[in-house]
Motif scaffolding. Structure first.
Motif, PDB file in Angstrom:
ATOM      1  N   ALA A  37       0.715  -1.239   0.204  1.00  0.00           N
ATOM      2  CA  ALA A  37       0.143   0.148  -0.022  1.00  0.00           C
ATOM      3  C   ALA A  37       0.818   1.344  -0.030  1.00  0.00           C
ATOM      4  O   ALA A  37       0.671   2.335  -0.567  1.00  0.00           O
ATOM      5  CB  ALA A  37      -0.865  -0.012   1.176  1.00  0.00           C
TER       6      ALA A  37
ATOM      7  N   ALA B 145       1.870   1.823  -3.401  1.00  0.00           N
ATOM      8  CA  ALA B 145       1.094   2.173  -4.387  1.00  0.00           C
ATOM      9  C   ALA B 145       0.823   3.688  -4.093  1.00  0.00           C
ATOM     10  O   ALA B 145       0.522   4.708  -5.025  1.00  0.00           O
ATOM     11  CB  ALA B 145      -0.087   1.486  -4.080  1.00  0.00           C
TER      12      ALA B 145
ATOM     13  N   THR C 191       3.407   2.583  -8.945  1.00  0.00           N
ATOM     14  CA  THR C 191       2.422   1.427  -9.513  1.00  0.00           C
ATOM     15  C   THR C 191       3.007   0.152  -9.696  1.00  0.00           C
ATOM     16  O   THR C 191       2.668  -0.842  -9.380  1.00  0.00           O
ATOM     17  CB  THR C 191       1.487   2.117 -10.617  1.00  0.00           C
ATOM     18  OG1 THR C 191       1.136   3.484  -9.953  1.00  0.00           O
ATOM     19  CG2 THR C 191       0.283   1.338 -10.533  1.00  0.00           C
TER      20      THR C 191
ATOM     21  N   ALA D 134       4.310  -1.794  -6.964  1.00  0.00           N
ATOM     22  CA  ALA D 134       3.475  -2.623  -6.203  1.00  0.00           C
ATOM     23  C   ALA D 134       2.925  -3.791  -7.038  1.00  0.00           C
ATOM     24  O   ALA D 134       2.597  -4.783  -6.285  1.00  0.00           O
ATOM     25  CB  ALA D 134       2.139  -1.544  -5.963  1.00  0.00           C
ATOM     26  N   ILE D 135       2.469  -3.773  -8.336  1.00  0.00           N
ATOM     27  CA  ILE D 135       2.073  -4.646  -9.329  1.00  0.00           C
ATOM     28  C   ILE D 135       2.958  -5.885  -9.114  1.00  0.00           C
ATOM     29  O   ILE D 135       2.758  -6.944  -8.734  1.00  0.00           O
ATOM     30  CB  ILE D 135       1.830  -4.276 -10.571  1.00  0.00           C
ATOM     31  CG1 ILE D 135       0.610  -3.302 -10.666  1.00  0.00           C
ATOM     32  CG2 ILE D 135       1.640  -5.602 -11.341  1.00  0.00           C
ATOM     33  CD1 ILE D 135       0.101  -2.859 -11.783  1.00  0.00           C
TER      34      ILE D 135
ATOM     35  N   GLU E  53       2.570  -7.620  -5.777  1.00  0.00           N
ATOM     36  CA  GLU E  53       1.108  -8.402  -6.115  1.00  0.00           C
ATOM     37  C   GLU E  53       1.608  -9.960  -6.687  1.00  0.00           C
ATOM     38  O   GLU E  53       1.303 -11.078  -6.411  1.00  0.00           O
ATOM     39  CB  GLU E  53       0.064  -7.779  -6.418  1.00  0.00           C
ATOM     40  CG  GLU E  53      -0.129  -6.511  -5.787  1.00  0.00           C
ATOM     41  CD  GLU E  53      -0.958  -6.825  -4.588  1.00  0.00           C
ATOM     42  OE1 GLU E  53      -0.937  -7.900  -4.186  1.00  0.00           O
ATOM     43  OE2 GLU E  53      -1.611  -5.875  -4.094  1.00  0.00           O
TER      44      GLU E  53
END
Lengths: 594, 83
Positions: free
Chosen positions: A368, A371, A376, A379-380, A383
């Protein structure tokens, strides 16, 4: 309750290691193993912030005890994990293993509390040597070879650090171990950073980790998975937070680790690749460098030490009982090791970030934070790594170890000592407790006020985590036949190092061999004849004059030679031990005389 | 019955467990129709089912890439490091 005196945990652990060889008697001494971790726990919970143990050595001011929020949170989890690791190792009779483990932990505490680069370097090397012994003490040919490779790599990393800190001293006349903003980094800071990155297992400097950790003793691996990389995370957070290169390198680590873990067959090597991956989250958080991501990275380090220790204990127990950690040889063991499976699964869902376990809190905080600071793509990437983590550690490993194949009734199992269960139980309880009460973790973080603003248990966070993991499970359900592990060793970057090494060797060796050939020829034709003539003369002189005088000397020399020969075992392990002992004596002598 | 035996007997009821699993997945998707992020972090995650599709395809893609392509290129014998 706070104390103005600082009991340095390093002293307690070094004391234990030094006492080990002298402890006699029937196993009562094993209870002493718990003493240093208890002292360390007392120390980290009572000490007040400040600088302790400033000493002058060789004209330099060294600071052995810099106690602030950042060093204290790492020391806190190190103390907890040291206690768990010692409990897990209580059944081991081999004193050398305990001594190596204690020295190793002592080194990590020394690094964490070091206020200057010289102190840091000394403890950094102490960790390298002690951890190498944790590999060698598994006492088989594979672990011996892996230990050599491990040690070589850490020597290299240590030299980068040493080179960097000496050049830095020459440039700015200071060993102070402090934060360096990215824009002000000089060449020597980069060298130091590379040295740190070796221990943090940053790609492509990581290959020592999955190579060596699976070969360590079952109990030694529990220590190793916690201390080396997390000490490196600490020093990176201390000196290089906000370095964007680290942010990208961390996400590469996170994804790279899960890719290798997904195809690996050796359970402990799967877990090792997941250290690379999980440390990737921490390195990324530090690299992004916002208050939230640094908090997230430190929280993740804390949580990771607990659940990774639990996972290594789980697989160490399987290895201890069955004699193998290769998934193709395991399977169908749930009936006979149900509690090992359950305890392992607590670690597995924690690392996967399942809600109500500690990994969920720390991982989502890091992602978080990434992000929110508009990273971005990073962060991806994290994930994606989260999916791979659940796939390989959360599903594949336990499925093929405990479930796949029919019930295994025939494999001989060694009885599992109770202390192993106790240690795993403590870890599992802490993983769950920190998941249910994140404040337990938040209060320890470098910026607790900021951490309290982060609420992981919103409806959306829960749903997102469950969907991500649930549908990862669906992917496994569909493709589990494809994922079946097979025996084999997957080449990693170290194959590349060897290729380069062999290339350089060939480049240097061929010309040297050619030169050597010529020299031999010259020597044979010219040198040898003159030497033979000289020898004739000398032997005449010897017969006539010297014989009687020399005999006495010869006996003495022979005696000294025999003693020397006994110490010349030809085993680098022995030489290393002697070397470390000698260095300690020299340090002490310099200390005393100066 | 011991805990180990109970776990072991569950292997005889794969349909029950897979049924529960699929029901849970459907339930999560249904929940996602109502529960959305306050602000989308990656644009597409504002739509329901995004993380389900992400999880499934990343997982499948990873398995196929790793086992069908990558490992075939780099795997050697178990002792290939002990030269």
């Amino acid at each position: 309750m706070t104390s103005s005196v600082f009991l340095h945990p390093t002293a307690a652990f070094i004391g234990l290691a030094l006492a080990m060889p002298f402890l006699r008697g029937d196993k009562w001494w094993k209870w002493l193993l718990l003493l240093p971790p208890i002292i360390a726990l007392y120390s980290v919970f009572t000490v007040s912030m400040g600088d302790y143990g400033a000493v002058t050595y060789l004209g330099h001011k060294l600071l052995l005890g810099r106690v602030d929020r950042l060093s204290l949170v790492f020391a806190n989890v190190f103390a907890v994990q040291a206690l768990i690791g010692m409990i897990y190792a209580l059944h081991v009779d081999d004193k050398a293993q305990h001594a190596a483990g204690a020295m190793y932990v002592a080194g990590s505490f020394g690094c964490v509390f070091a206020g200057d680069y010289l102190t840091l370097f000394i403890f950094w090397e102490m960790m390298s040597v002690a951890s190498t012994f944790l590999i060698w003490l598994n006492r088989n040919p594979t672990s011996t070879a892996a230990g050599f490779r491990y040690f070589l790599f850490h020597i290299l990393g240590g030299l980068f650090l040493l080179g960097g800190l000496l050049m830095r001293y020459k440039a700015i006349a200071s060993f102070d171990f402090v934060y360096v903003p990215f824009e002000q980094m000089m060449y020597y800071d980069w060298l130091i950073l590379i040295g740190f990155c070796v221990n943090a297992a940053v790609i492509p400097l990581h290959a020592w980790l999955p190579d060596a950790y699976p070969e360590a003793t079952p109990t030694g691996a529990v220590f190793m998975c916690a201390f080396t990389t997390k000490t490196a995370v600490y020093v990176l957070a201390r000196a290089f937070a906000g370095n964007e290169i680290l942010a990208v390198a961390g996400v590469v680590m996170a994804v790279y680790g899960v890719i290798y873990a997904s195809m690996e067959n050796n359970a402990r090597r799967i877990l090792s690749y997941h250290i690379v991956s999980q440390v990737g989250y921490m390195v990324a958080g530090i690299g992004i460098g916002t208050v939230m991501t640094v908090n997230g990275a430190v929280a993740h380090a804390y949580a990771h030490i607990l659940y990774k220790g639990l996972l290594f204990m789980g697989m160490g127990t399987v290895l201890y009982a069955t004699g193998t950690a290769h998934l193709d040889k395991l399977g169908g063991l749930v009936k006979r090791m149900p509690w090992v499976m359950v305890l392992y699964m607590v670690g597995a869902v924690s690392i996967s970030g399942l809600p109500f376990f500690n990994g969920f809190v720390s991982k989502t905080m890091t992602i978080a934070g990434a992000a929110e600071s508009h990273h971005t793509w990073l962060a991806i990437g994290m994930e994606i790594a989260a999916v791979g983590t659940f796939l390989s550690v959360g599903i594949k490993l336990p499925y093929f170890a405990f479930w796949a194949k029919p019930t295994n009734e025939v494999m001989p199992l060694k009885p599992i000592p109770a202390n192993m269960y106790v240690a795993m139980g403590i870890s599992a309880a802490l993983c769950l407790a920190q998941g249910l009460y994140p404040n337990m973790l938040y209060t320890l973080l470098p910026n607790p006020e900021e951490a309290f603003h982060y609420h992981p248990y919103s409806g959306w966070h829960l749903l997102q985590a469950w969907m991500l993991l649930g549908f990862t499970g669906l992917g496994f359900y569909v493709l589990k036949k494809t994922l079946t592990p097979h025996a084999g060793r997957n080449a990693d970057f170290d194959k590349l190092y060897r290729l380069v090494g062999n290339g350089v060797l060939a480049l240097v060796c061929r010309p040297l061999a050619w030169l050597d050939g010529i020299w031999t020829e010259v020597y044979r034709t010219i040198g040898l004849r003159s030497f033979l003539g000289l020898a004739d003369g000398a032997s005449w002189f010897d017969r006539k004059g010297i014989d009687t005088v020399v005999d006495g000397t010869a006996y003495t020399v022979g005696g000294v030679g025999r003693i020397a020969a006994k110490t010349q075992t030809g085993r680098i392990q022995d030489y290393l031990s002697w070397g470390v002992a000698l260095v300690l004596v020299v340090f002490a002598a310099v200390w005393y005389l100066s | 019955m011991s805990f180990g035996n109970w776990l072991n007997t569950q292997r005889e009821h794969p349909k029950v467990w897979s049924g529960l699993f699929f029901a849970a997945l459907v339930g999560l998707l249904a929940w996602n129709v109502f529960e959305r992020p306050h602000e989308a972090e990656f644009v597409l995650d504002a739509y329901p089912g995004f993380w389900a599709i992400f999880g499934f395809f990343v997982c499948s893609g990873l398995v196929i890439f790793v086992k069908k392509i990558l490992q075939t290129m780099i795997v050697g014998p178990e002792d290939s490091y002990d030269e």
